[in-house]
Scaffold this motif. Structure first.
Motif, PDB file in Angstrom:
ATOM      1  N   VAL A  89      39.026  40.796  40.415  1.00  0.00           N
ATOM      2  CA  VAL A  89      40.255  41.576  40.563  1.00  0.00           C
ATOM      3  C   VAL A  89      39.967  42.943  41.189  1.00  0.00           C
ATOM      4  N   ARG A  90      38.780  43.507  40.924  1.00  0.00           N
ATOM      5  CA  ARG A  90      38.442  44.791  41.552  1.00  0.00           C
ATOM      6  C   ARG A  90      38.299  44.630  43.063  1.00  0.00           C
ATOM      7  N   ILE A  91      37.636  43.569  43.485  1.00  0.00           N
ATOM      8  CA  ILE A  91      37.481  43.330  44.920  1.00  0.00           C
ATOM      9  C   ILE A  91      38.837  43.098  45.558  1.00  0.00           C
ATOM     10  N   TRP A  92      39.668  42.276  44.931  1.00  0.00           N
ATOM     11  CA  TRP A  92      40.980  41.978  45.497  1.00  0.00           C
ATOM     12  C   TRP A  92      41.811  43.251  45.590  1.00  0.00           C
ATOM     13  N   SER A  93      41.785  44.060  44.540  1.00  0.00           N
ATOM     14  CA  SER A  93      42.572  45.295  44.528  1.00  0.00           C
ATOM     15  C   SER A  93      42.086  46.276  45.595  1.00  0.00           C
ATOM     16  N   LYS A  94      40.762  46.365  45.747  1.00  0.00           N
ATOM     17  CA  LYS A  94      40.195  47.278  46.738  1.00  0.00           C
ATOM     18  C   LYS A  94      40.560  46.866  48.153  1.00  0.00           C
ATOM     19  N   GLU A  95      40.522  45.563  48.413  1.00  0.00           N
ATOM     20  CA  GLU A  95      40.746  45.076  49.769  1.00  0.00           C
ATOM     21  C   GLU A  95      42.227  44.968  50.129  1.00  0.00           C
ATOM     22  N   ASN A  96      43.063  44.743  49.132  1.00  0.00           N
ATOM     23  CA  ASN A  96      44.472  44.498  49.428  1.00  0.00           C
ATOM     24  C   ASN A  96      45.416  45.621  49.019  1.00  0.00           C
ATOM     25  N   GLY A  97      44.938  46.509  48.164  1.00  0.00           N
ATOM     26  CA  GLY A  97      45.785  47.625  47.747  1.00  0.00           C
ATOM     27  C   GLY A  97      46.985  47.152  46.933  1.00  0.00           C
ATOM     28  N   LYS A  98      47.950  48.029  46.779  1.00  0.00           N
ATOM     29  CA  LYS A  98      49.200  47.725  46.093  1.00  0.00           C
ATOM     30  C   LYS A  98      48.996  47.219  44.662  1.00  0.00           C
ATOM     31  N   SER A  99      47.851  47.521  44.090  1.00  0.00           N
ATOM     32  CA  SER A  99      47.572  47.080  42.730  1.00  0.00           C
ATOM     33  C   SER A  99      46.518  47.991  42.110  1.00  0.00           C
ATOM     34  N   ARG A 100      46.393  47.917  40.804  1.00  0.00           N
ATOM     35  CA  ARG A 100      45.354  48.680  40.119  1.00  0.00           C
ATOM     36  C   ARG A 100      44.847  47.871  38.928  1.00  0.00           C
ATOM     37  N   VAL A 101      43.589  48.135  38.556  1.00  0.00           N
ATOM     38  CA  VAL A 101      42.944  47.407  37.469  1.00  0.00           C
ATOM     39  C   VAL A 101      43.097  48.196  36.175  1.00  0.00           C
ATOM     40  N   ILE A 102      43.513  47.505  35.114  1.00  0.00           N
ATOM     41  CA  ILE A 102      43.545  48.117  33.782  1.00  0.00           C
ATOM     42  C   ILE A 102      42.133  48.024  33.204  1.00  0.00           C
ATOM     43  N   ASP A 103      41.495  49.167  32.964  1.00  0.00           N
ATOM     44  CA  ASP A 103      40.065  49.178  32.658  1.00  0.00           C
ATOM     45  C   ASP A 103      39.699  48.634  31.283  1.00  0.00           C
ATOM     46  N   ASN A 104      40.562  48.793  30.298  1.00  0.00           N
ATOM     47  CA  ASN A 104      40.123  48.320  28.976  1.00  0.00           C
ATOM     48  C   ASN A 104      40.039  46.796  28.969  1.00  0.00           C
ATOM     49  N   GLN A 105      38.896  46.292  28.539  1.00  0.00           N
ATOM     50  CA  GLN A 105      38.630  44.859  28.656  1.00  0.00           C
ATOM     51  C   GLN A 105      39.367  44.052  27.599  1.00  0.00           C
ATOM     52  N   ILE A 106      39.744  42.848  27.994  1.00  0.00           N
ATOM     53  CA  ILE A 106      40.381  41.916  27.059  1.00  0.00           C
ATOM     54  C   ILE A 106      39.300  41.123  26.320  1.00  0.00           C
ATOM     55  N   SER A 107      38.206  40.798  27.026  1.00  0.00           N
ATOM     56  CA  SER A 107      37.082  40.110  26.384  1.00  0.00           C
ATOM     57  C   SER A 107      35.843  40.275  27.252  1.00  0.00           C
ATOM     58  N   ALA A 108      34.661  40.176  26.637  1.00  0.00           N
ATOM     59  CA  ALA A 108      33.392  40.180  27.364  1.00  0.00           C
ATOM     60  C   ALA A 108      32.853  38.765  27.391  1.00  0.00           C
ATOM     61  N   GLU A 109      32.238  38.382  28.526  1.00  0.00           N
ATOM     62  CA  GLU A 109      31.827  36.987  28.677  1.00  0.00           C
ATOM     63  C   GLU A 109      30.470  36.869  29.364  1.00  0.00           C
ATOM     64  N   ASN A 110      29.751  35.803  29.025  1.00  0.00           N
ATOM     65  CA  ASN A 110      28.491  35.466  29.674  1.00  0.00           C
ATOM     66  C   ASN A 110      28.695  34.243  30.557  1.00  0.00           C
ATOM     67  N   LEU A 111      28.236  34.330  31.794  1.00  0.00           N
ATOM     68  CA  LEU A 111      28.309  33.187  32.704  1.00  0.00           C
ATOM     69  C   LEU A 111      27.017  32.377  32.613  1.00  0.00           C
ATOM     70  N   GLY A 112      27.154  31.053  32.651  1.00  0.00           N
ATOM     71  CA  GLY A 112      25.976  30.202  32.521  1.00  0.00           C
ATOM     72  C   GLY A 112      25.985  29.029  33.474  1.00  0.00           C
ATOM     73  N   ILE A 113      24.798  28.494  33.739  1.00  0.00           N
ATOM     74  CA  ILE A 113      24.644  27.275  34.541  1.00  0.00           C
ATOM     75  C   ILE A 113      24.760  26.088  33.597  1.00  0.00           C
ATOM     76  N   ALA A 114      25.639  25.138  33.946  1.00  0.00           N
ATOM     77  CA  ALA A 114      25.867  23.980  33.077  1.00  0.00           C
ATOM     78  C   ALA A 114      25.168  22.743  33.629  1.00  0.00           C
ATOM     79  N   VAL A 115      24.568  21.975  32.722  1.00  0.00           N
ATOM     80  CA  VAL A 115      23.978  20.680  33.056  1.00  0.00           C
ATOM     81  C   VAL A 115      24.518  19.653  32.065  1.00  0.00           C
ATOM     82  N   LYS A 116      24.139  18.405  32.235  1.00  0.00           N
ATOM     83  CA  LYS A 116      24.625  17.370  31.328  1.00  0.00           C
ATOM     84  C   LYS A 116      24.274  17.696  29.876  1.00  0.00           C
ATOM     85  N   HIS A 117      25.135  17.286  28.974  1.00  0.00           N
ATOM     86  CA  HIS A 117      24.950  17.598  27.563  1.00  0.00           C
ATOM     87  C   HIS A 117      23.606  17.080  27.052  1.00  0.00           C
TER      88      HIS A 117
END
Length: 278
Positions: free
Chosen positions: A204-232
């Motif tokens: 959303v920061r990239i989109w807002s920076k490139e397209n304007g007409k919007s702003r990011v609300i800084d307080n986070q709704i949740s923190a998350e970790n991204l992971g690589i998934a393989v078969k269970h």
């Protein structure tokens, strides 16, 4: 008594051996034909991706897959000495594709969650992000994301993402609208169809920076970790990925990739997966 004791020990030994054999079989199913072994044999690794999630995975103007996740996938292919092939899906179709064997791994900005971990196995996190809200710049009253949760407001999420799940669990009063991609949701917001978008901060920061007409609300709704998934339960592959990520993260190649995709925007005009605000 000794004879009885000896017989008892023999029976116990047989039982323990059987149990041990079962455990070995279970481990075998976990690690028997691991993805790593399959990939090395085929000399190719097939990565599931869902372009449209900047700056993690996109296509450039020539149709090539690009982004931070794409660089990570190529680093894994390089470590294995195999060709890397990308297969494109909608985000909510990635896990099913992995489960039926159409792809070997998912590297697609996927947040590690408990429900997903029941269907796939994750390597250690390779990136930390958070969910935030994007609002039109004409909205001068919203200070925190909780200000958006009121009757009459419409909040956009992207199908299959943790942002969608979190929004539906935490927003009690606003109406939730689902979109296939974040740019389409943001464009709907700019055109006045919805009041805000909940999605990953980097996108959303990239989109807002490139397209304007919007702003990011800084307080986070949740923190998350991204992971690589393989078969269970493919534990061999998970262990291998963890060792590779340990040396790759903060190494020269990863730092170069991170700086390019997250600290600059020189790539933005060369990608396809964007929707310009009117």
């Amino acid at each position: 008594m000794k004879k009885f004791f000896f017989a008892f020990m023999v029976i116990l030994s047989v039982i323990l051996t059987a149990c041990g054999g079962s455990g070995t079989d279970n481990r075998g199913s976990d690690s028997g034909t691991s993805t790593i072994e399959k990939v090395k044999k085929n000399k190719k690794i097939v990565i599931g991706t869902a372009p449209g999630y900047a700056p993690f995975e996109m296509t450039d103007l020539k149709g090539n897959y690009v982004g931070y996740d794409i660089d990570t996938a190529k680093a894994i292919g390089k470590a294995l000495g195999v060709k890397v092939e990308f297969k494109e899906y909608s985000f909510d179709g990635l896990i099913a594709a992995l489960q039926v064997g159409e792809i070997d791994m998912i590297i697609s900005g996927m947040t590690i969650t408990g429900p997903r971990a029941l269907s796939v196995s994750f390597a250690n996190p390779y990136y930390k992000t958070k969910q935030v809200a994007l609002v039109p710049s004409s909205d001068t009253t919203t200070k925190e994301w909780t200000d958006l949760d009121k009757k009459g407001n419409k909040i956009a999420t992207v199908i299959g993402t943790t942002g969608q799940l979190i929004t539906k669990n935490t927003f009690k009063h606003a109406e939730i609208k689902d979109y296939k991609e974040m740019p389409a949701a943001a464009l709907a917001m700019i055109s006045g169809q919805i009041d805000g978008v909940v999605y990953d901060e980097s996108a959303v920061r990239i989109w807002s920076k490139e397209n304007g007409k919007s702003r990011v609300i800084d307080n986070q709704i949740s923190a998350e970790n991204l992971g690589i998934a393989v078969k269970h339960n493919d534990l061999k592959t998970v262990q291998w990925l963890n060792s590779i990520l340990y040396s790759y993260i903060d190494g020269p190649d990863e730092l170069k990739s991170r700086k390019y995709w997250f600290e600059s925007d020189e790539w933005y005009n060369n990608i396809n997966n964007k929707v310009e605000a009117e």
